[in-house]
Design a protein around this motif. Sequence first.
Motif, PDB file in Angstrom:
ATOM      1  N   VAL A  54      -0.838  16.123 -19.449  1.00 14.18           N
ATOM      2  CA  VAL A  54       0.530  16.625 -19.296  1.00 14.18           C
ATOM      3  C   VAL A  54       1.017  16.280 -17.896  1.00 14.18           C
ATOM      4  CG1 VAL A  54       2.045  18.638 -19.405  1.00 14.18           C
ATOM      5  CG2 VAL A  54       0.020  18.512 -20.892  1.00 14.18           C
ATOM      6  N   ASP A  55       2.071  15.460 -17.812  1.00 15.00           N
ATOM      7  CA  ASP A  55       2.609  15.039 -16.508  1.00 15.00           C
ATOM      8  C   ASP A  55       1.517  14.447 -15.620  1.00 15.00           C
ATOM      9  OD1 ASP A  55       5.158  15.902 -17.224  1.00 15.00           O
ATOM     10  OD2 ASP A  55       4.766  17.941 -16.507  1.00 15.00           O
ATOM     11  N   LYS A  56       0.704  13.585 -16.225  1.00 19.55           N
ATOM     12  CA  LYS A  56      -0.358  12.862 -15.526  1.00 19.55           C
ATOM     13  C   LYS A  56      -1.477  13.766 -15.013  1.00 19.55           C
ATOM     14  CE  LYS A  56       2.706   9.099 -14.066  1.00 19.55           C
ATOM     15  NZ  LYS A  56       3.188   8.280 -12.935  1.00 19.55           N
ATOM     16  N   THR A  57      -1.525  14.996 -15.517  1.00 26.39           N
ATOM     17  CA  THR A  57      -2.564  15.948 -15.118  1.00 26.39           C
ATOM     18  C   THR A  57      -3.282  16.456 -16.359  1.00 26.39           C
ATOM     19  OG1 THR A  57      -1.268  16.668 -13.211  1.00 26.39           O
ATOM     20  CG2 THR A  57      -3.045  18.125 -13.922  1.00 26.39           C
ATOM     21  N   ILE A  58      -4.602  16.531 -16.285  1.00 27.85           N
ATOM     22  CA  ILE A  58      -5.374  17.043 -17.413  1.00 27.85           C
ATOM     23  C   ILE A  58      -5.197  18.557 -17.500  1.00 27.85           C
ATOM     24  CG2 ILE A  58      -7.670  17.380 -18.377  1.00 27.85           C
ATOM     25  CD1 ILE A  58      -6.663  14.561 -18.616  1.00 27.85           C
ATOM     26  N   ARG A  59      -4.816  19.004 -18.691  1.00 21.91           N
ATOM     27  CA  ARG A  59      -4.646  20.439 -18.952  1.00 21.91           C
ATOM     28  C   ARG A  59      -5.642  20.850 -20.022  1.00 21.91           C
ATOM     29  NH1 ARG A  59       0.884  23.264 -21.346  1.00 21.91           N
ATOM     30  NH2 ARG A  59       0.007  25.368 -21.631  1.00 21.91           N
ATOM     31  N   ALA A  60      -6.448  21.850 -19.709  1.00 21.13           N
ATOM     32  CA  ALA A  60      -7.435  22.364 -20.663  1.00 21.13           C
ATOM     33  C   ALA A  60      -6.901  23.654 -21.277  1.00 21.13           C
ATOM     34  CB  ALA A  60      -8.771  22.607 -19.977  1.00 21.13           C
ATOM     35  N   ILE A  61      -6.771  23.683 -22.596  1.00 21.35           N
ATOM     36  CA  ILE A  61      -6.233  24.846 -23.296  1.00 21.35           C
ATOM     37  C   ILE A  61      -7.364  25.522 -24.067  1.00 21.35           C
ATOM     38  CG2 ILE A  61      -4.677  25.613 -25.127  1.00 21.35           C
ATOM     39  CD1 ILE A  61      -2.769  23.426 -24.364  1.00 21.35           C
ATOM     40  N   PRO A  62      -7.650  26.810 -23.749  1.00 19.92           N
ATOM     41  CA  PRO A  62      -8.688  27.523 -24.506  1.00 19.92           C
ATOM     42  C   PRO A  62      -8.321  27.607 -25.978  1.00 19.92           C
ATOM     43  CG  PRO A  62      -8.063  28.731 -22.516  1.00 19.92           C
ATOM     44  CD  PRO A  62      -7.046  27.639 -22.698  1.00 19.92           C
ATOM     45  N   VAL A  63      -9.308  27.440 -26.853  1.00 18.25           N
ATOM     46  CA  VAL A  63      -9.061  27.482 -28.292  1.00 18.25           C
ATOM     47  C   VAL A  63     -10.087  28.382 -28.977  1.00 18.25           C
ATOM     48  CG1 VAL A  63      -7.932  25.236 -28.456  1.00 18.25           C
ATOM     49  CG2 VAL A  63     -10.427  25.361 -28.588  1.00 18.25           C
ATOM     50  N   GLN A  64      -9.638  29.003 -30.064  1.00 13.62           N
ATOM     51  CA  GLN A  64     -10.506  29.804 -30.921  1.00 13.62           C
ATOM     52  C   GLN A  64     -10.142  29.499 -32.366  1.00 13.62           C
ATOM     53  OE1 GLN A  64      -9.956  33.894 -29.796  1.00 13.62           O
ATOM     54  NE2 GLN A  64     -11.300  33.731 -28.007  1.00 13.62           N
ATOM     55  N   GLY A  65     -11.073  29.722 -33.276  1.00 16.62           N
ATOM     56  CA  GLY A  65     -10.769  29.453 -34.674  1.00 16.62           C
ATOM     57  C   GLY A  65     -11.819  30.021 -35.598  1.00 16.62           C
ATOM     58  N   ARG A  66     -11.512  30.057 -36.883  1.00 19.67           N
ATOM     59  CA  ARG A  66     -12.455  30.591 -37.864  1.00 19.67           C
ATOM     60  C   ARG A  66     -13.577  29.617 -38.151  1.00 19.67           C
ATOM     61  NH1 ARG A  66      -9.746  29.552 -43.763  1.00 19.67           N
ATOM     62  NH2 ARG A  66     -11.687  30.463 -44.508  1.00 19.67           N
ATOM     63  N   VAL A  67     -13.385  28.347 -37.808  1.00 17.38           N
ATOM     64  CA  VAL A  67     -14.423  27.328 -37.981  1.00 17.38           C
ATOM     65  C   VAL A  67     -14.883  26.856 -36.613  1.00 17.38           C
ATOM     66  CG1 VAL A  67     -14.902  24.991 -38.785  1.00 17.38           C
ATOM     67  CG2 VAL A  67     -13.577  26.545 -40.224  1.00 17.38           C
TER      68      VAL A  67
END
Length: 292
Positions: free
Chosen positions: A201-214
């Motif tokens: 995003v805008d030449k910068t790495i963005r790490a987004i926490p994720v959760q899920g049923r699998v």
Amino acid sequence: MKYLEGIAEFCAVAEVGNFTGAANKLDTSVAQISRKVASLEKQLGVKLLHRTTRSVSLTEAGTLYCEQALPALKALEDAQLSVSALQNSPQGLIKLTAPVAFGEAFIAPLLNAFMQKYSGISVQCIFSNEKLDIVDMGLDLAIRIGKLEDSTLVAKKLSTRHLYVCASEQYFKENGRPKTLEDLKKHTLLVGSQPYWRFLVDKTIRAIPVQGRVRYNSGNALCSAAIAGLGLAQLPGFYVREALASGKLIEVFPQYKDKQEAIWAVFPSNRNVAPKIRLLVDFLAQHIVSDS
């Protein structure tokens, strides 16, 4: 030249800190390492190592002997490598490790092609998703993907790969397509071994926490779940390329795709890189396709 016996074994123990690692490095048995070191100690008339059931350490005499012997041993290795480099065809065993799925899909076929080209080479490859200690295990190199941890290892970049966020058409019909990264919170996510997804995003790495049923630690399993309509997955190209091409999966957020995740070959920094190893690394770099 009996006085040379045991020096390589002793230096290997001193370098890796245990008999098992030294045996792996020299491709021999722990018993053979122990016998050779004991023979060297008897010949010198001094104790070179403190041995316990848990650890091995150098004595004062061992430290002094190692400081003098190791450079001489390295010089002998350099001489042998120089002579080997004059051969028309490289010879010997190469020991390496690679991630399971990527290794099976890409590295193994290339190793096979490499051995077909150079009949004097043999290969021992451990496929593992664990970051194995290549020094302790006596491996020549490791194939690793993504950001490297700080270490004493030397790295050579082989290629890059992309990460795709995708789901099936049926999933999008039932749930709609996310239009922003914030929309991911409203969707069912298929999670791998990492608890976050990476975006540029805008030449910068963005790490987004994720959760899920699998949650699967297998890219192939995540791809199958996505094709089955269970949710969105973020996966490297080699898992999803065919499904994307056939329409079984549809990509979203191509504008945020990180295109710089690297594939590396890493080596111990304190070990001479033999010509056969350099030849293999150059071969891999030439034939591993970008966006793997």
